[in-house]
Design a protein around this motif. Structure first.
Motif, mmCIF file in Angstrom:
data_model
loop_
_atom_site.group_PDB
_atom_site.id
_atom_site.type_symbol
_atom_site.label_atom_id
_atom_site.label_comp_id
_atom_site.label_asym_id
_atom_site.label_seq_id
_atom_site.Cartn_x
_atom_site.Cartn_y
_atom_site.Cartn_z
ATOM 1 N N PHE A 30 -26.575 -32.046 -46.986
ATOM 2 C CA PHE A 30 -27.784 -31.937 -47.774
ATOM 3 C C PHE A 30 -28.803 -31.096 -47.026
ATOM 4 C CE2 PHE A 30 -25.807 -35.511 -49.767
ATOM 5 C CZ PHE A 30 -26.107 -35.308 -51.098
ATOM 6 N N HIS A 31 -29.320 -30.109 -47.698
ATOM 7 C CA HIS A 31 -30.212 -29.126 -47.100
ATOM 8 C C HIS A 31 -31.650 -29.523 -47.395
ATOM 9 C CE1 HIS A 31 -31.550 -24.609 -47.136
ATOM 10 N NE2 HIS A 31 -31.983 -25.254 -46.061
ATOM 11 N N GLY A 32 -32.470 -29.581 -46.334
ATOM 12 C CA GLY A 32 -33.878 -29.820 -46.540
ATOM 13 C C GLY A 32 -34.277 -31.260 -46.354
ATOM 14 N N ASN A 33 -35.204 -31.701 -47.179
ATOM 15 C CA ASN A 33 -35.805 -33.021 -47.030
ATOM 16 C C ASN A 33 -35.393 -33.908 -48.186
ATOM 17 O OD1 ASN A 33 -37.288 -34.741 -45.540
ATOM 18 N ND2 ASN A 33 -39.229 -33.675 -45.760
ATOM 19 N N ILE A 34 -34.110 -33.951 -48.465
ATOM 20 C CA ILE A 34 -33.580 -34.628 -49.642
ATOM 21 C C ILE A 34 -33.224 -36.065 -49.311
ATOM 22 C CG2 ILE A 34 -31.226 -33.864 -49.143
ATOM 23 C CD1 ILE A 34 -30.760 -33.601 -52.107
ATOM 24 N N VAL A 35 -33.632 -36.976 -50.171
ATOM 25 C CA VAL A 35 -33.239 -38.365 -49.982
ATOM 26 C C VAL A 35 -31.738 -38.478 -50.196
ATOM 27 C CG1 VAL A 35 -33.683 -38.995 -52.378
ATOM 28 C CG2 VAL A 35 -33.712 -40.740 -50.629
ATOM 29 N N TYR A 234 -32.726 -49.470 -45.510
ATOM 30 C CA TYR A 234 -31.707 -48.443 -45.318
ATOM 31 C C TYR A 234 -31.546 -48.103 -43.837
ATOM 32 C CZ TYR A 234 -29.529 -43.794 -45.382
ATOM 33 O OH TYR A 234 -28.712 -42.718 -45.145
ATOM 34 N N PHE A 235 -32.654 -48.069 -43.098
ATOM 35 C CA PHE A 235 -32.613 -47.655 -41.705
ATOM 36 C C PHE A 235 -32.322 -48.802 -40.736
ATOM 37 C CE2 PHE A 235 -35.273 -44.526 -43.884
ATOM 38 C CZ PHE A 235 -34.619 -43.357 -43.529
ATOM 39 N N GLU A 236 -32.226 -50.037 -41.229
ATOM 40 C CA GLU A 236 -32.001 -51.173 -40.333
ATOM 41 C C GLU A 236 -30.619 -51.156 -39.674
ATOM 42 O OE1 GLU A 236 -34.056 -54.322 -39.209
ATOM 43 O OE2 GLU A 236 -34.817 -52.268 -39.135
ATOM 44 N N PRO A 237 -29.522 -50.962 -40.415
ATOM 45 C CA PRO A 237 -28.219 -50.880 -39.732
ATOM 46 C C PRO A 237 -28.154 -49.741 -38.727
ATOM 47 C CG PRO A 237 -27.909 -51.272 -42.076
ATOM 48 C CD PRO A 237 -29.361 -50.929 -41.884
ATOM 49 N N ILE A 238 -28.885 -48.673 -38.988
ATOM 50 C CA ILE A 238 -28.931 -47.571 -38.031
ATOM 51 C C ILE A 238 -29.651 -48.025 -36.763
ATOM 52 C CG2 ILE A 238 -29.658 -45.192 -37.656
ATOM 53 C CD1 ILE A 238 -29.701 -44.833 -40.698
ATOM 54 N N ARG A 239 -30.823 -48.617 -36.929
ATOM 55 C CA ARG A 239 -31.614 -49.077 -35.784
ATOM 56 C C ARG A 239 -30.839 -50.086 -34.942
ATOM 57 N NH1 ARG A 239 -35.116 -53.173 -34.329
ATOM 58 N NH2 ARG A 239 -34.678 -54.323 -36.256
ATOM 59 N N ASN A 293 -34.482 -36.614 -41.327
ATOM 60 C CA ASN A 293 -33.190 -35.948 -41.444
ATOM 61 C C ASN A 293 -32.240 -36.332 -40.319
ATOM 62 O OD1 ASN A 293 -32.823 -33.648 -43.654
ATOM 63 N ND2 ASN A 293 -34.997 -33.810 -43.167
ATOM 64 N N ASN A 294 -32.770 -36.498 -39.112
ATOM 65 C CA ASN A 294 -31.897 -36.876 -37.995
ATOM 66 C C ASN A 294 -31.309 -38.256 -38.184
ATOM 67 O OD1 ASN A 294 -34.355 -35.177 -36.281
ATOM 68 N ND2 ASN A 294 -32.237 -34.499 -36.128
ATOM 69 N N LEU A 295 -32.055 -39.170 -38.821
ATOM 70 C CA LEU A 295 -31.536 -40.512 -39.077
ATOM 71 C C LEU A 295 -30.533 -40.502 -40.225
ATOM 72 C CD1 LEU A 295 -32.597 -42.739 -37.219
ATOM 73 C CD2 LEU A 295 -34.292 -40.935 -37.488
ATOM 74 N N TRP A 296 -30.773 -39.647 -41.220
ATOM 75 C CA TRP A 296 -29.840 -39.557 -42.345
ATOM 76 C C TRP A 296 -28.459 -39.081 -41.920
ATOM 77 C CZ3 TRP A 296 -34.188 -36.969 -45.568
ATOM 78 C CH2 TRP A 296 -34.892 -37.947 -46.290
#
Length: 564
Positions: A30-35, A234-239, A293-296
């Protein structure tokens, strides 16, 4: 569960930047700032265009052979006629009495997903075990399966969860499959198993709730069954699962960025923008939001990815200094801020934006960009955003105040909903009200309790907290509605290769295969429901597409290497 839903709806202090302002690149990034939509992973086959040989020695069409089905434009008004819906099919493992296994990759062009016909995936493992036939069906309004010639608001009124559910049911009840006795394999005469991953994992659950007694069994991988507007989790499993030193430093940088960007120190604000190569950008929420984007990149990880994935390259850029790795507490703000900025300026900005300027790629306020007005078909971002804005939400934002966050809190609900209005100005004259409560009421969300439905989830999946394995929800795992939870990422259990690498993922696959074997042994033909349309004529083969696939040897389970 109702209490949790109310809390989620009320905790709208920080909200995600939903910007789809760039295209999906040819390689799927995904290019840019896309959810990020949920999305199932692709499967690379050695040669999808080669003829297939069935287990009885019959030569079959290649996996890449494309078929057309006459699908209803509007299930509420059949008089509007039909459109051509693409599907892919094989009966490589089929024997009379075996199940018909239906799968859709959901919110993306389905061309190139023929790997899901094979036992490189769970679908094919199930077909091999149960002597079944497999199908990949393209979702309406994605790829070339479009009820209307464009993606205008007037066209997208036919793009709803209910229409998608009805597509699956109508296909099963009326398709004449391109195989022997293909007109005698409707759900009253053969057991159908609905398989999905991510959004279509949820669609599997929603379909079996909404239209029971069509699909005999279902398998939902990472199924995001609960529609959630404020999906900061969404970011909790990543953290919780990323390297601790990287988590500590990302948190430190984001906290600093939010503090500076909410101050009156223009010099410090400009210094941060310049640090990340976004000095010319106008809006601070765009700048801070872009760092997600780095977290995505975590979402693209699989158990087979290893430490070479893009996410880990990012963490290495922050945590490796002069050949030394940071302790669990990280290097601290000063080094992390400088290292993150250098990584963006030297590598990452060009990676996600190509030759576009940061403003054009990551800014969300310029509605003159064609991104906001392009209504041509095969625009997956626009089609998915329509569902986001109307029925599911899934806004990926910073955590509530008081909770550690890897993502900025500068973006707010109005910021996201503004973008819905920018993309679909005619659809929301009175503001945007995403109908997540209606979706959960209609299709049961976390409250689903249905027989012969298997849920498979991953501990490291960023979408986990929208699945039945969400923290604090405690959906019971039963013999009739089992839940398999492995140490996987998003939809890992759909991939045979992931099970070959990770024993916990393979355990989920084995458990699911055992459940399916037990359930399918009980299936019996049933009288066709009154009013069900008669089967249609045999679909036409439209083309055998030649794809440019990376050639790799298929893992040991594939192409008859497993038990037959």
């Amino acid at each position: 569960m109702k209490i949790r839903r109310q809390l989620l709806s009320a905790s709208l202090v920080p909200v995600l930047l939903i910007h789809l302002a760039a295209a999906v690149l040819p390689d799927g990034r995904f290019h840019g700032n896309i959810v990020r939509p949920p999305g199932v992973p692709r499967v690379t086959l050695a040669d999808p265009d080669a003829p297939v040989v069935s287990r009885n020695g019959t030569q079959l069409p290649p996996y890449s052979t494309t078929y057309l089905f006459d699908q209803l434009i509007d299930h509420n008004n059949p008089s509007l006629g039909t459109f051509k819906q693409r599907f892919w099919h094989t009966y490589e493992f089929y024997e009379p009495g075996g199940p018909i296994i239906l799968f859709s990759p959901g919110e993306q062009n389905a061309d190139g997903f023929s790997g899901y016909l094979t036992n490189a995936t769970f679908n094919g493992q199930l077909a091999q075990q149960q002597n079944g036939s497999t199908i990949v069906l393209e979702h309406r309004f994605y790829g070339l399966s479009n009820p209307r010639p464009d993606l205008s608001v007037d066209s997208l009124k036919f793009h709803t969860l209910q229409q998608a559910i009805d597509d699956l049911v109508y296909f099963a009840n009326t398709v004449n499959l391109p195989m022997p006795n293909g007109d005698q394999l409707t759900p009253d005469k053969a057991p159908w198993v609905l398989v999905g991953g991510s959004y279509t994992g949820a669609l599997t659950s929603w379909t079996m709730v909404n239209k029971p007694d069509v699909f005999f069994a279902g398998y939902g991988s990472s199924g995001v069954v609960e529609a959630i507007l404020d999906f900061w989790e969404y970011f909790e499993p990543i953290r919780l699962n990323m390297p601790k030193n990287c988590s500590a430093d990302v948190h430190a940088v984001i906290s600093h960025v939010d503090e500076v960007f909410t101050s009156d120190n223009a010099t410090a604000i400009q210094a941060i923008k310049d640090n990340f190569g976004m000095g010319d950008m106008t809006h601070l929420d765009d700048v801070a939001g872009a760092l997600r984007n780095n977290l995505w990149d975590w979402q693209s990880l699989q158990v087979t990815t290893g430490p070479g994935g893009q996410f880990f390259k990012f963490c290495d850029a922050l945590e490796v200094k002069s050949g030394q790795v940071a302790p669990a507490s990280g290097w601290g703000l000063d080094h992390a801020l400088a290292a993150w900025g250098a990584y963006w300026r030297s590598t990452y900005l060009a990676r996600i934006c190509g030759k576009s300027t940061a403003e054009d790629c990551l800014g969300t306020y310029n509605v003159s960009q064609s991104f906001w007005t392009d209504t041509s078909i095969d625009n997956a971002g626009r089609s998915w955003f329509w569902i986001v804005c109307n029925e599911v939400g899934y806004l990926q934002e910073g955590a509530p105040v008081g909770h550690s966050s890897l993502v900025t809190r500068l973006v707010q609900p109005d910021y996201d909903l503004r973008q819905c209005q920018q993309m679909f100005p005619g659809a929301f004259p009175n503001g945007v009200n995403v109908q997540v409560d209606r979706t959960n009421e209609l299709y049961k969300g976390w409250d689903v309790r249905i027989n012969r439905l298997f849920f498979a989830n991953g501990i490291r999946d960023p979408w986990k907290d929208a699945t039945v394995s969400a923290a604090g929800i405690n959906v019971p795992s039963t013999a009739e509605q089992p839940i398999g939870l492995g140490d996987g990422f998003h939809c890992s259990d759909l991939l045979t290769s992931a099970g070959n690498v990770d024993a916990t993922v393979r355990a989920v696959q084995v458990k699911a295969l055992a459940s399916m074997k037990s359930w399918l042994a009980t299936w019996k033909p049933t009288p066709i429901p009154r009013g069900t349309p008669a089967p249609q004529s045999e679909p036409a083969v439209i083309e055998q597409t030649v794809h440019q696939h990376e050639v790799k040897p298929i893992n040991a389970f594939v192409k008859g290497a497993g038990s037959g």
